[in-house]
Design an enzyme around this catalytic site. Structure first.
Site, mmCIF file in Angstrom:
data_model
loop_
_atom_site.group_PDB
_atom_site.id
_atom_site.type_symbol
_atom_site.label_atom_id
_atom_site.label_comp_id
_atom_site.label_asym_id
_atom_site.label_seq_id
_atom_site.Cartn_x
_atom_site.Cartn_y
_atom_site.Cartn_z
ATOM 1 N N HIS A 6 0.806 -1.211 0.000
ATOM 2 C CA HIS A 6 0.000 0.000 0.000
ATOM 3 C C HIS A 6 0.849 1.275 0.000
ATOM 4 O O HIS A 6 0.698 2.107 -0.894
ATOM 5 C CB HIS A 6 -1.082 0.044 1.082
ATOM 6 N N TYR B 254 2.049 5.410 -2.518
ATOM 7 C CA TYR B 254 2.377 6.815 -2.192
ATOM 8 C C TYR B 254 3.828 7.130 -2.509
ATOM 9 O O TYR B 254 4.178 8.289 -2.738
ATOM 10 C CB TYR B 254 2.004 7.133 -0.742
ATOM 11 N N HIS C 126 -8.867 1.066 -11.671
ATOM 12 C CA HIS C 126 -8.469 2.046 -10.645
ATOM 13 C C HIS C 126 -6.986 2.377 -10.746
ATOM 14 O O HIS C 126 -6.595 3.537 -10.770
ATOM 15 C CB HIS C 126 -8.804 1.480 -9.256
ATOM 16 N N PHE C 127 -6.147 1.340 -10.860
ATOM 17 C CA PHE C 127 -4.731 1.711 -10.756
ATOM 18 C C PHE C 127 -4.148 2.238 -12.068
ATOM 19 O O PHE C 127 -3.073 2.820 -12.055
ATOM 20 C CB PHE C 127 -3.882 0.629 -10.074
ATOM 21 N N HIS C 128 -4.900 2.096 -13.164
ATOM 22 C CA HIS C 128 -4.422 2.791 -14.367
ATOM 23 C C HIS C 128 -4.734 4.284 -14.300
ATOM 24 O O HIS C 128 -4.075 5.086 -14.964
ATOM 25 C CB HIS C 128 -4.972 2.142 -15.635
ATOM 26 N N ARG D 252 -10.134 -9.921 -12.863
ATOM 27 C CA ARG D 252 -8.848 -9.376 -13.299
ATOM 28 C C ARG D 252 -7.884 -10.544 -13.507
ATOM 29 O O ARG D 252 -8.170 -11.671 -13.091
ATOM 30 C CB ARG D 252 -8.306 -8.378 -12.274
ATOM 31 N N ARG D 253 -6.736 -10.269 -14.127
ATOM 32 C CA ARG D 253 -5.664 -11.250 -14.278
ATOM 33 C C ARG D 253 -6.164 -12.575 -14.867
ATOM 34 O O ARG D 253 -5.812 -13.650 -14.402
ATOM 35 C CB ARG D 253 -5.033 -11.537 -12.912
#
Ligand code: HAS
Ligand code: CU
Length: 550
Positions: A226, A230, A377-379, A440-441
């Site tokens: 996580h 950041y 989300h993470f793209h 996913r995946r």
């Protein structure tokens, strides 16, 4: 402090440029596999055509995730933080050789990890969850990349200490301050995967341990995984607060607010890992609840950032004649590719942030977890807020480092827009597919169970993915021609360090003291993780055998 006059030595510039070179080289391979994942959904058995070079969808996805999410970011960031240290403090590195050693370790680690990945002996994806087992070289290589980045970080601390001795009362220049916090956050956070690899995965893959405990390994992984996000994000924030206001002809709205946001990230980033483990049976609900609450709290420094950065942009735009409640946005220098890329990155991040809060809500997470929603989300976050900002930063950084004008700046503006549009299409497709239940995946192109409702979205993903590939390669070509074109025009690029409207010397002294924040960080980690670490370690069961992916 107006640090813009300091001229870095040619050696320092070259050293930073090497980081950029490896980062962009990794991206150039990693990016190739992005559209392959996306197209795979509409072209059945696509990976059969790639044999024997690439054996499977999972090998392709591992290359994509490791090279883009782990290597492109870590190399770009360590290079960028070298710049924020040297330029902010206006002095060379205290022990440059230490930093060279750190960089050398990172490169060695990358090469060592690349071998098993390319040989299909480490197709374990970028999260390398056991019991999927990779070749020991994969774990060793990743460890060296992390250790190398720590060594580079130590070099920054020595340089900062030397500066501090000579400037006992001065406020740390903002970009250096942000860079140091990013590095401390990273070093603290990576203790998790260091422990996971050294005490479980590496000895297990070497045959020294009979099995692993996948539950505990996941807990160790997300202790790092996580805050890792950041570590990726904060360098973009350094740029949004510390450079972008100057690039739009304005000033940083509030130096103090910016510093508080960075401290909050340090304190709040680590104790949230269980929001990736809401479905893990081995983590009791109370701890999931505590981590969910803490996740909501780390939303605030990002909201503070949205407020402060947009206020700084508005200040610049109004100085340039911008008017109206929202039409001032048009007065921003959109023709500057570096600015356009970072503004578009910020806009995409609004959607990414909203998705993040959705993920963090336990009951909704049960709907979206392990679906295509999560890569959606993470793209928008690591592949947009972060990557598109890094692309924007490169548009002044590479001319600064090479002394050559950016090749075809108007193409670079188009590049940023292509990324923006490609990502809107792609991430919308992924989010929607996730809500429709697509996992996913998973190589959906060969799955026999595809409902009709998914088909249009899979096509949308493929379309977005191809636009993103064009944008990625346009970026790479623009940088390569800028850097290697012998006839390129000379540039006298200055580093665009923004001043603050509020005098930094007026920001409270406690915002420049490390001890209270480090203690708070440690305490919160002990409270939020301590009891679970004790419980999981005392009930550890190293019983799961490995499943080497073939
Ligand atoms: Fe996340 C999963 C929650 C932020 C990356 N996240 C992931 C994964 C990755 C990732 C890689 O709670 C997948 C991991 C895996 O493989 O399994 N995430 C959050 C939350 C936030 C968040 C609450 N994520 C990020 C960032 C990432 C990142 C940043 C990378 C850099 N995420 C989750 C959760 C999961 C998760 C769950 C697990 C899901 C599951 O089930 O597997 C927040 O920090 C977001 C706060 C952001 C905002 C936006 C503020 C807006 C700003 C823009 C300003 C605009 C400007 C432009 C400057 C509140 C600052 C203005 C322009 C003009 C023209 C005016
Ligand atoms: Cu997270």
């Amino acid at each position: 402090m107006a640090a813009s006059n300091y001229e870095m030595s040619a050696t320092d510039k070259k050293f930073i440029a090497w980081h950029m070179f490896v980062a962009v080289a990794a991206l150039s391979i990693g990016a190739l596999f992005g559209p392959l994942q996306a197209i795979e959904g509409v072209v059945p058995n696509l990976y059969d055509f790639l044999k024997p070079v690439i054996q499977s969808y999972y090998q392709g996805l591992t290359l994509h995730g490791v090279l883009n999410a782990l290597i492109w970011t870590t190399f770009f960031i360590t290079g960028f933080l070298t710049l924020t240290t040297i330029h902010g403090l206006q002095r060379p590195l205290k022990y440059p050789k230490l930093n060279y050693v750190g960089f050398g370790l990172m490169v060695a680690g990358l090469l060592i990890a690349a071998v098993p990945i390319l040989l299909n002996q480490a197709s374990v994806l970028y999260t390398f969850y056991p019991p999927l087992m990779a070749s020991p070289l994969f774990y060793l290589g990743l460890t060296l990349v992390v250790v190398g980045s720590w060594v580079e970080g130590w070099g920054f601390y020595f340089t900062y200490n030397a500066w501090r001795k000579e400037n006992p009362t001065a406020r740390t220049p903002f970009v250096t301050f942000g860079g140091l916090i990013t590095m401390v956050l990273w070093q603290f956070a990576t203790i998790g995967i260091a422990a996971e690899i050294l005490t479980q995965l590496l000895p297990w893959s070497l045959g020294l341990l009979p099995g692993v405990d996948p539950q505990f390994a996941r807990t160790e992984f997300w202790f790092t995984g996580h805050p890792l996000v950041y570590f990726w994000l904060l360098p973009a924030y350094i740029s949004w607060y510390g450079f972008l206001p100057k690039q739009v002809g304005g000033k940083l709205f509030s130096d103090s607010l910016a510093r508080i946001a960075f401290w909050l990230f340090l304190v709040l980033s680590i104790p949230l890992g269980f929001h990736h483990q809401f479905v893990d049976p081995g983590v009791p609900p109370l701890w999931k609840f505590i981590h969910a609450l803490l996740t909501y709290s780390v939303f605030f420094p990002s909201m503070m950032t949205a407020f402060t950065v947009i206020a700084s942009l508005e200040y610049g735009a109004r100085k340039n004649g911008g008017k109206g409640m929202l039409t001032w946005i048009r007065a921003l220098p959109w023709k500057d590719p570096s600015v356009a890329a970072q503004l578009l990155a910020g806009i995409l991040f609004f959607f990414g942030g909203i998705g993040g809060i959705t993920n963090a809500s336990y009951n909704i997470n049960l709907v979206v977890h392990n679906t295509a929603w999560v890569p959606g989300h993470f793209h928008l976050t690591v592949a947009s807020a972060v990557t598109l900002s890094f692309m924007g930063i490169s548009y002044w950084l590479v001319p600064y480092l090479t002394g050559k004008k950016l090749w075809k700046p108007q193409w670079a503006v188009i590049q940023a827009w292509l990324w923006f549009v490609g990502m809107l299409i792609f991430s919308n497709g992924m989010h929607t597919l996730g809500l429709l239940g697509a996992p996913r995946r998973t190589p959906l192109g060969i799955a026999p169970y595809i409902p009709d409702a998914w088909n249009g979205r899979l096509l949308q993903n493929a379309f977005g993915g191809v636009i993103l590939l064009v944008a990625a390669y346009l970026y790479i070509v623009i940088l390569a021609v800028t850097a290697f074109n012998k006839n390129g025009e000379k540039a006298t690029t200055q580093i665009p360090v923004a001043e603050s409207i509020q005098d930094p010397a007026a920001s409270p002294a406690w915002l420049d003291k490390w001890m209270p924040w480090l203690i708070a960080t440690l305490l919160l980690v002990v409270i939020a993780y301590g009891p679970q670490l004790v419980a999981q370690i005392s009930s550890i069961q190293l019983t799961s055998p490995g499943f080497p992916y073939k």
